[in-house]
Write a protein that holds these residues in place. Structure first.
Motif, PDB file in Angstrom:
ATOM      1  N   THR A  78       0.831  -1.202   0.000  1.00  0.00           N
ATOM      2  CA  THR A  78       0.000   0.000   0.000  1.00  0.00           C
ATOM      3  C   THR A  78       0.868   1.254   0.000  1.00  0.00           C
ATOM      4  OG1 THR A  78      -1.741  -1.172   1.205  1.00  0.00           O
ATOM      5  CG2 THR A  78      -1.823   1.236   1.224  1.00  0.00           C
ATOM      6  N   VAL A  79       0.442   2.230  -0.787  1.00  0.00           N
ATOM      7  CA  VAL A  79       1.069   3.541  -0.791  1.00  0.00           C
ATOM      8  C   VAL A  79       0.013   4.560  -0.366  1.00  0.00           C
ATOM      9  CG1 VAL A  79       0.627   3.894  -3.264  1.00  0.00           C
ATOM     10  CG2 VAL A  79       2.433   5.196  -2.128  1.00  0.00           C
ATOM     11  N   TYR A  80       0.447   5.555   0.397  1.00  0.00           N
ATOM     12  CA  TYR A  80      -0.454   6.542   0.973  1.00  0.00           C
ATOM     13  C   TYR A  80      -0.087   7.942   0.488  1.00  0.00           C
ATOM     14  CZ  TYR A  80      -1.118   2.675   4.258  1.00  0.00           C
ATOM     15  OH  TYR A  80      -1.357   1.451   4.824  1.00  0.00           O
ATOM     16  N   LEU A  81      -1.075   8.822   0.540  1.00  0.00           N
ATOM     17  CA  LEU A  81      -0.822  10.241   0.338  1.00  0.00           C
ATOM     18  C   LEU A  81      -1.587  11.000   1.412  1.00  0.00           C
ATOM     19  CD1 LEU A  81       0.648  12.296  -1.508  1.00  0.00           C
ATOM     20  CD2 LEU A  81      -1.557  12.594  -2.689  1.00  0.00           C
ATOM     21  N   GLN A  82      -0.848  11.518   2.386  1.00  0.00           N
ATOM     22  CA  GLN A  82      -1.443  12.347   3.430  1.00  0.00           C
ATOM     23  C   GLN A  82      -1.467  13.773   2.927  1.00  0.00           C
ATOM     24  OE1 GLN A  82      -2.721  11.526   6.576  1.00  0.00           O
ATOM     25  NE2 GLN A  82      -3.383  13.664   6.567  1.00  0.00           N
ATOM     26  N   MET A  83      -2.648  14.357   2.879  1.00  0.00           N
ATOM     27  CA  MET A  83      -2.827  15.703   2.335  1.00  0.00           C
ATOM     28  C   MET A  83      -3.350  16.613   3.435  1.00  0.00           C
ATOM     29  SD  MET A  83      -4.470  14.781  -1.368  1.00  0.00           S
ATOM     30  CE  MET A  83      -6.014  14.214  -0.669  1.00  0.00           C
ATOM     31  N   ASN A  84      -2.567  17.598   3.798  1.00  0.00           N
ATOM     32  CA  ASN A  84      -2.939  18.563   4.827  1.00  0.00           C
ATOM     33  C   ASN A  84      -3.056  19.959   4.221  1.00  0.00           C
ATOM     34  OD1 ASN A  84      -2.727  16.494   6.763  1.00  0.00           O
ATOM     35  ND2 ASN A  84      -0.558  16.941   7.115  1.00  0.00           N
ATOM     36  N   SER A  85      -3.693  20.843   4.954  1.00  0.00           N
ATOM     37  CA  SER A  85      -3.851  22.243   4.519  1.00  0.00           C
ATOM     38  C   SER A  85      -4.371  22.307   3.091  1.00  0.00           C
ATOM     39  CB  SER A  85      -2.515  22.985   4.636  1.00  0.00           C
ATOM     40  OG  SER A  85      -2.030  22.945   5.953  1.00  0.00           O
ATOM     41  N   LEU A  86      -5.401  21.557   2.833  1.00  0.00           N
ATOM     42  CA  LEU A  86      -5.920  21.456   1.476  1.00  0.00           C
ATOM     43  C   LEU A  86      -6.499  22.779   0.994  1.00  0.00           C
ATOM     44  CD1 LEU A  86      -7.410  17.899   1.739  1.00  0.00           C
ATOM     45  CD2 LEU A  86      -5.826  18.647  -0.043  1.00  0.00           C
ATOM     46  N   LYS A  87      -6.314  23.023  -0.304  1.00  0.00           N
ATOM     47  CA  LYS A  87      -6.782  24.238  -0.952  1.00  0.00           C
ATOM     48  C   LYS A  87      -7.750  23.882  -2.079  1.00  0.00           C
ATOM     49  CE  LYS A  87      -2.123  26.180  -0.440  1.00  0.00           C
ATOM     50  NZ  LYS A  87      -0.967  26.772  -1.176  1.00  0.00           N
TER      51      LYS A  87
END
Length: 121
Positions: A78-87
């Motif tokens: 599994t590969v993840y993408l943590q996305m914060n402060s989304l615009k």
């Protein structure tokens, strides 16, 4: 055959966070770098982030540096993408990708079905 199945997309308010997941099968996951791409309406698909096969190195598009983090769990394929402060500009369909060199064919690009991320108030 190669399968990439993304999940975790959704609707989030500006400033919020999401974590995308991509479960891979049909190839030796630990042997390959993995990437996340995205495609917004009317725009070309763009590379967001890449991680090497054992996770020792990562690269990010300038537009997401400092906000997104790519990671992988080779035990779970599994590969993840943590996305914060989304615009709002992050709104797109996000795709998991692996490039595999096939004998006599060359490099094959494999994609998941994509997961929609919408950033809106």
């Amino acid at each position: 055959q190669v399968q990439l199945v993304e999940s975790g997309g959704g609707l989030v308010q500006p400033g919020g966070s999401l974590r995308l997941s991509c479960v891979a099968s049909g190839f030796t996951f630990i042997s390959y770098p993995m990437s996340w791409y995205r495609q917004a309406p009317g725009k070309e698909r763009e590379l967001v982030a890449t991680i090497t096969n054992i996770g020792g190195s990562t690269n990010y598009a300038d537009s997401v540096k400092g906000r997104f983090t790519i990671s992988r769990d080779n035990g779970k394929n599994t590969v993840y993408l943590q996305m914060n402060s989304l615009k709002p500009d992050d709104t797109a369909v996000y795709y998991c990708n692996v490039d595999i060199v096939r004998h006599l064919i060359g490099t094959m690009k494999y994609w998941g079905q994509g997961t929609q991320v919408t950033v809106s108030s």
